[in-house]
Design an enzyme around this catalytic site. Structure first.
Site, mmCIF file in Angstrom:
data_model
loop_
_atom_site.group_PDB
_atom_site.id
_atom_site.type_symbol
_atom_site.label_atom_id
_atom_site.label_comp_id
_atom_site.label_asym_id
_atom_site.label_seq_id
_atom_site.Cartn_x
_atom_site.Cartn_y
_atom_site.Cartn_z
ATOM 1 N N LYS A 1 -49.860 -39.897 38.162
ATOM 2 C CA LYS A 1 -50.115 -39.922 36.607
ATOM 3 C C LYS A 1 -51.462 -39.475 36.347
ATOM 4 O O LYS A 1 -51.896 -38.462 35.630
ATOM 5 C CB LYS A 1 -50.018 -41.108 35.874
ATOM 6 N N HIS B 1 -55.506 -47.071 58.941
ATOM 7 C CA HIS B 1 -55.039 -46.170 59.936
ATOM 8 C C HIS B 1 -55.670 -44.585 59.827
ATOM 9 O O HIS B 1 -54.949 -43.635 60.067
ATOM 10 C CB HIS B 1 -53.765 -45.946 60.291
ATOM 11 N N GLU C 1 -52.116 -35.502 37.520
ATOM 12 C CA GLU C 1 -51.587 -34.426 36.678
ATOM 13 C C GLU C 1 -52.249 -34.549 35.495
ATOM 14 O O GLU C 1 -52.160 -33.066 34.851
ATOM 15 C CB GLU C 1 -50.014 -34.622 36.602
ATOM 16 N N GLU D 1 -46.638 -43.769 41.723
ATOM 17 C CA GLU D 1 -46.644 -43.191 40.430
ATOM 18 C C GLU D 1 -47.984 -43.125 39.569
ATOM 19 O O GLU D 1 -48.225 -42.327 38.831
ATOM 20 C CB GLU D 1 -45.585 -43.950 39.501
ATOM 21 N N ARG E 1 -42.921 -27.883 27.373
ATOM 22 C CA ARG E 1 -42.238 -27.415 28.629
ATOM 23 C C ARG E 1 -43.079 -26.669 29.585
ATOM 24 O O ARG E 1 -43.034 -26.620 30.688
ATOM 25 C CB ARG E 1 -41.254 -26.248 28.363
ATOM 26 N N TRP F 1 -43.699 -19.152 31.391
ATOM 27 C CA TRP F 1 -44.392 -19.803 32.358
ATOM 28 C C TRP F 1 -44.333 -18.820 33.689
ATOM 29 O O TRP F 1 -43.424 -19.136 34.407
ATOM 30 C CB TRP F 1 -43.956 -21.255 32.738
ATOM 31 N N LYS G 1 -42.562 -28.942 31.869
ATOM 32 C CA LYS G 1 -41.844 -30.352 31.563
ATOM 33 C C LYS G 1 -40.697 -30.209 32.337
ATOM 34 O O LYS G 1 -39.992 -31.263 32.831
ATOM 35 C CB LYS G 1 -41.674 -30.509 30.032
ATOM 36 N N CYS H 1 -40.496 -21.925 31.099
ATOM 37 C CA CYS H 1 -40.125 -20.968 29.883
ATOM 38 C C CYS H 1 -39.353 -21.861 28.906
ATOM 39 O O CYS H 1 -38.260 -22.445 29.079
ATOM 40 C CB CYS H 1 -39.530 -19.727 30.446
ATOM 41 N N ASN I 1 -35.239 -16.896 30.819
ATOM 42 C CA ASN I 1 -36.091 -18.133 31.703
ATOM 43 C C ASN I 1 -35.135 -18.283 33.088
ATOM 44 O O ASN I 1 -33.901 -18.147 33.075
ATOM 45 C CB ASN I 1 -35.548 -19.624 30.970
ATOM 46 N N GLY I 2 -36.039 -18.559 34.192
ATOM 47 C CA GLY I 2 -35.310 -18.359 35.349
ATOM 48 C C GLY I 2 -35.926 -17.357 36.257
ATOM 49 O O GLY I 2 -37.012 -16.917 36.051
#
Ligand code: F6R
Length: 609
Positions: A486, A505, A489, A482, A27, A75, A604, A2, A101-102
Site C-alpha cells: 500500500k 540474514h 503504490e 500488504e 483503471r 494506458w 486498476k 485502457c 483495450n489489450g
C-alpha cells in the site's frame, strides 16, 4: 488499464462519452480521445495526452457534434503516451475508427503485410493495424469486414468500431479483455466496466470471447465469429450510481477504507450463521472431492496474492490441507505438479487479470477443478471457473485495493472453515468459536478507523523518508506484505516487508538512525520473538510504530508509538490490523501530495500480460 466507452442513440454523444471515461479513470490511463460521427457522416476525432481535463479543454473549444461515438482512455503498452499513439485510431481515409483495450501480439506481421498492400502507418501502436485491416476487408458490410479482420488478430482485445460508411452503427467484440453492453431506452452503450454507463442504464449484456455485437439506433444484436445470431441474457445490475461517487470523502480510497465494516458484513451474510454449517452458495465441490484434495494452489496477483498468502496459513492451520500460494505470472510458466487431487483457487478483485485468467485456463485444460474468488459478477474469471465465491465488497474504484483485500481475507476464513467442517479437522465447538468471533469483525474494523489521529501524526512526522520496513511473523508477515505494498503504490516510498526472523540474514544492514519500521506483533505465540526483532532494529536507531493486541502493554518500552488491536481469535487479527496500515499509507500519500486514487504507472485492472 485502457477504458472504452461507446454510445449510439438520440442524445449528443460527446458528454456521454466524456462522463463514461471519467468513471473509468480509476483503471489508469495516460492519454484519452473520442471520435464522433456528425450529421454529415464525417468522422471527427479529438485526442489529448495526460488527464481527461486536457481533452475536456480541447472539446470545450471545439465540440464534436453527433450521436454515434466511441471514446478511450489509453494506458500505454506499445508506443509512448502521446497524442499520436492515443486512440481512437483510424484507417488512412479516416472512414473507420477503432478503440482497443489489450495487445495485438501479431501486429508487426500484420503491419508489414498491410504495408505491402499500400497501407501507411503513423503511430507506434499495435492498434493501428485494426482499422486498416477492416478497411482492407470492407465491401459495404462493416460487420463482415470486422469479423474477417478480427479473425486475423492474435492476442487480447476489446474493440469498439465505427465507420462513416455505416454511420448509425457501432460494432464491438472482445477476447480476454473486458467489455459490456448497456441496453437503454432507444440508446445503447459499450463500456469496459459497468460504472461508465450506470447513469444511463442498469441493463447489461456480458459478452463472451469473440462475440460480435452490433449496436444501432433500434437495438442490439449479437453474432458469433461465423456470423450466426446469438440470443443473450440481459442482466439487471443493482449497484446504485452513488457507488461510483466519493460520498463526501476526499478520495475513493478513503471512502473504500471506511466501507470495510459493511463489506466484511456483506461477505459473511448468509454464509456464517451460528449453529449452522458454512453455507457456500451452492458450490459444486462435494464432500468426497474435498476429502480427496491433497494440495491446493492459491494463484493471484498483487494484493489478491497477499490475501492468498494469508489463506495458506489459515487453510493449513484449520483444515490441514497443504497449500501453495503462487504469483499468477510465475505459476503459469513453471510447470506446477497438478494431479486429480489438486484444487486451484484463483483470487481476483476485478476477475479480469490476464495472468490469473491464464492460470485458470491452463488448470481447467488439465482437468482440475477451479474455484474462483472474485468481486466482479459476470467477469471472465467468474464465468470460466467451475465454482465462484463472490467477495461482496461492492464497487472498488481506487487503484489501491482495500475493501477487496479484507473481503478476500474473510473468504479465506470461510473456505478454511468449510474445508475443516467437511474434513472434520476441528470440533464443532472450535468452529463455532471462530464463527462467533468472525461476526464481531465488522464492529472491530469500525473501531480501527478511530486511530486516525495517531496515524496522521506518524505520517506527518515520517512522510519524507525514502524507505520503510514492515516486519511481522506468521500471519503478521502476510499482513506486513500488504501494508508495504500500500505504501509503495500510493506514496512511491520504497517499502519492504520482512519476516521478523529473516531480517538479520541481510536486510538489517539497511537499518540506520531514523529508519522507519512498522512492527506487527499481534500473535500471542510469536509476541516475545517479535519484540526481540524490534529490539534489534531500535538498537540500530530505527523509529518504530508497533501494532499489538490489547493488553500487550510491555511493547511500549520498545517502540515509539503503538496501535492496539482489539482482542479476537489470533488467526482473525489480520482483518483488523490491516485497516490502520491502509490509513497510514493513505495519510503518507496525502502528505506527499500524491494522486492517491490514480497512482502513477498503475492500472486498476491489469488485462494484459
Ligand atoms: C494493489 C492492487 C493490485 C491488484 C492486482 C490484482 O492495491 O490493487 O496489486 O491486487 O493487480 O488485481 P485483481 O485482484 O483484480 O486480480
Amino acid at each position: 488499464m485502457c477504458g472504452i466507452v461507446g454510445y449510439i442513440g438520440k442524445q449528443e454523444a460527446q458528454p456521454i462519452l466524456m462522463n463514461g471515461l471519467k468513471k473509468l479513470e480509476y483503471r489508469g490511463y495516460d492519454s484519452a480521445g473520442i471520435a464522433v460521427i456528425n450529421k454529415k457522416d464525417e468522422m471527427n476525432i479529438t485526442k489529448s495526452k495526460g488527464r481527461l481535463s486536457n481533452l475536456e479543454d480541447k472539446l470545450a473549444k471545439h465540440v464534436l457534434e453527433g450521436s454515434t461515438g466511441i471514446g478511450h482512455t489509453r494506458w500505454a503498452t506499445h508506443g509512448e503516451p502521446s497524442e499520436l499513439n492515443c486512440h481512437p485510431h483510424t484507417n488512412s481515409k479516416n472512414t473507420i475508427s477503432v478503440v482497443h483495450n489489450g495487445i495485438i501480439e501479431n501486429y508487426l506481421h500484420l503491419r508489414e503485410w498491410l504495408a505491402t498492400k499500400g497501407y501507411k502507418f503513423y503511430s507506434d501502436t499495435d492498434t493501428e493495424v485494426i482499422p486498416n485491416l477492416i478497411d482492407y476487408y470492407y465491401e459495404n458490410d462493416l460487420l463482415e469486414a470486422s469479423i474477417k479482420a478480427v479473425g486475423r488478430l492474435e492476442g487480447s482485445y476489446a474493440l469498439g468500431i465505427m465507420s462513416t460508411n455505416e454511420p448509425e452503427k457501432i460494432i464491438a467484440v472482445r477476447k480476454d479483455s473486458p467489455l459490456i453492453v448497456g441496453v437503454g431506452k432507444d440508446e445503447y452503450f459499450i463500456a469496459s466496466d459497468v460504472p461508465a454507463i450506470l447513469n444511463h442504464t442498469r441493463e447489461i449484456i456480458y459478452l463472451e470471447d469473440k462475440e460480435f455485437v452490433v449496436l444501432t439506433n433500434s437495438g442490439v444484436n449479437v453474432f458469433s465469429l461465423d456470423g450466426e445470431k446469438i440470443e443473450k441474457e440481459v442482466h439487471h445490475v443493482t449497484w446504485s450510481a452513488d457507488a461510483a461517487e466519493k460520498g463526501g470523502f476526499e478520495h475513493f480510497m478513503l471512502k473504500e477504507i471506511h466501507e470495510q465494516p459493511k463489506a466484511i458484513r456483506d461477505t459473511m451474510t448468509s454464509r456464517i450463521i451460528p449453529g449452522q454449517p458454512i453455507n457456500l452458495d451452492n458450490i459444486s465441490l462435494t464432500q468426497e472431492e474435498i476429502k480427496k484434495i491433497d494440495k491446493i494452489y492459491i494463484v493471484a496477483c498483487g494484493t489478491a496474492y497477499h490475501a492468498g498468502f494469508l489463506g495458506k496459513y489459515v487453510i493449513e492451520k484449520l483444515a490441514r490441507i497443504p497449500v501453495e500460494v503462487d504469483i499468477a505470472s510465475e505459476f503459469r510458466y513453471r510447470d506446477p505438479i497438478i494431479t486429480d487431487r489438486t484444487l486451484l483457487i484463483v483470487m481476483s478483485q476485478s476477475g479480469e487479470t490476464a495472468d490469473t485468467l491464464a492460470a485458470l485456463r491452463d488448470c481447467k485444460a488439465k482437468g482440475i477443478k477451479v474455484l474462483a474468488i472474485t468481486n466482479a459478477v459476470g467477469s471472465s474469471i467468474a464465468r470460466e471457473a467451475d465454482d465462484v465465491l463472490y467477495t461482496w465488497a461492492g464497487l472498488e474504484i481506487a487503484v489501491a485495493s482495500t475493501k477487496a483485500y479484507t473481503t478476500q481475507l474473510i473468504t479465506m476464513y470461510i473456505l478454511a472453515l468449510f474445508f475443516a467442517e467437511n474434513k472434520k479437522t476441528l470440533t464443532t465447538d472450535e468452529i463455532e468459536t471462530i464463527k462467533k468471533d468472525m461476526l464481531t469483525l465488522p464492529e472491530k474494523t469500525e473501531e480501527m478507523l478511530k486511530h486516525k489521529e495517531v496515524l496522521q501524526k506518524f505520517a506527518s512526522n515520517n512522510y519524507m523518508h525514502k524507505d520503510m520496513f514492515f516486519l511481522g511473523r506468521g500471519i503478521d508477515y502476510a499482513v506486513a506484505m500488504e501494508g508495504a505494498l500500500k505504501v509503495k503504490e500510493i506514496s512511491y516510498i520504497h517499502s519492504e516487508a520482512y519476516a521478523g526472523g529473516e531480517l538479520k540474514h541481510g536486510t538489517i544492514a539497511l537499518i540506520e538512525e531514523g529508519t522507519v519500521v512498522i512492527a506487527l506483533a499481534t500473535q500471542s505465540d510469536l509476541y516475545e520473538k517479535m519484540i526481540s526483532n524490534v529490539r534489534e532494529v531500535t538498537t540500530r536507531g530505527a523509529k518504530v510504530l508497533g501494532f499489538t493486541a490489547e493488553g500487550n502493554t510491555s511493547i511500549e518500552k520498545t517502540v515509539d508509538a503503538v496501535i492496539y488491536v482489539p482482542k479476537v481469535t489470533d488467526i482473525l487479527l489480520p482483518v483488523i490490523t490491516v485497516v490502520p496500515l491502509q490509513l497510514l499509507a493513505y495519510y503518507i500519500a496525502v502528505q506527499r501530495g500524491c494522486d492517491v486514487d490514480k497512482p502513477r504507472n498503475l492500472a486498476k485492472s491489469v488485462t494484459v500480460e
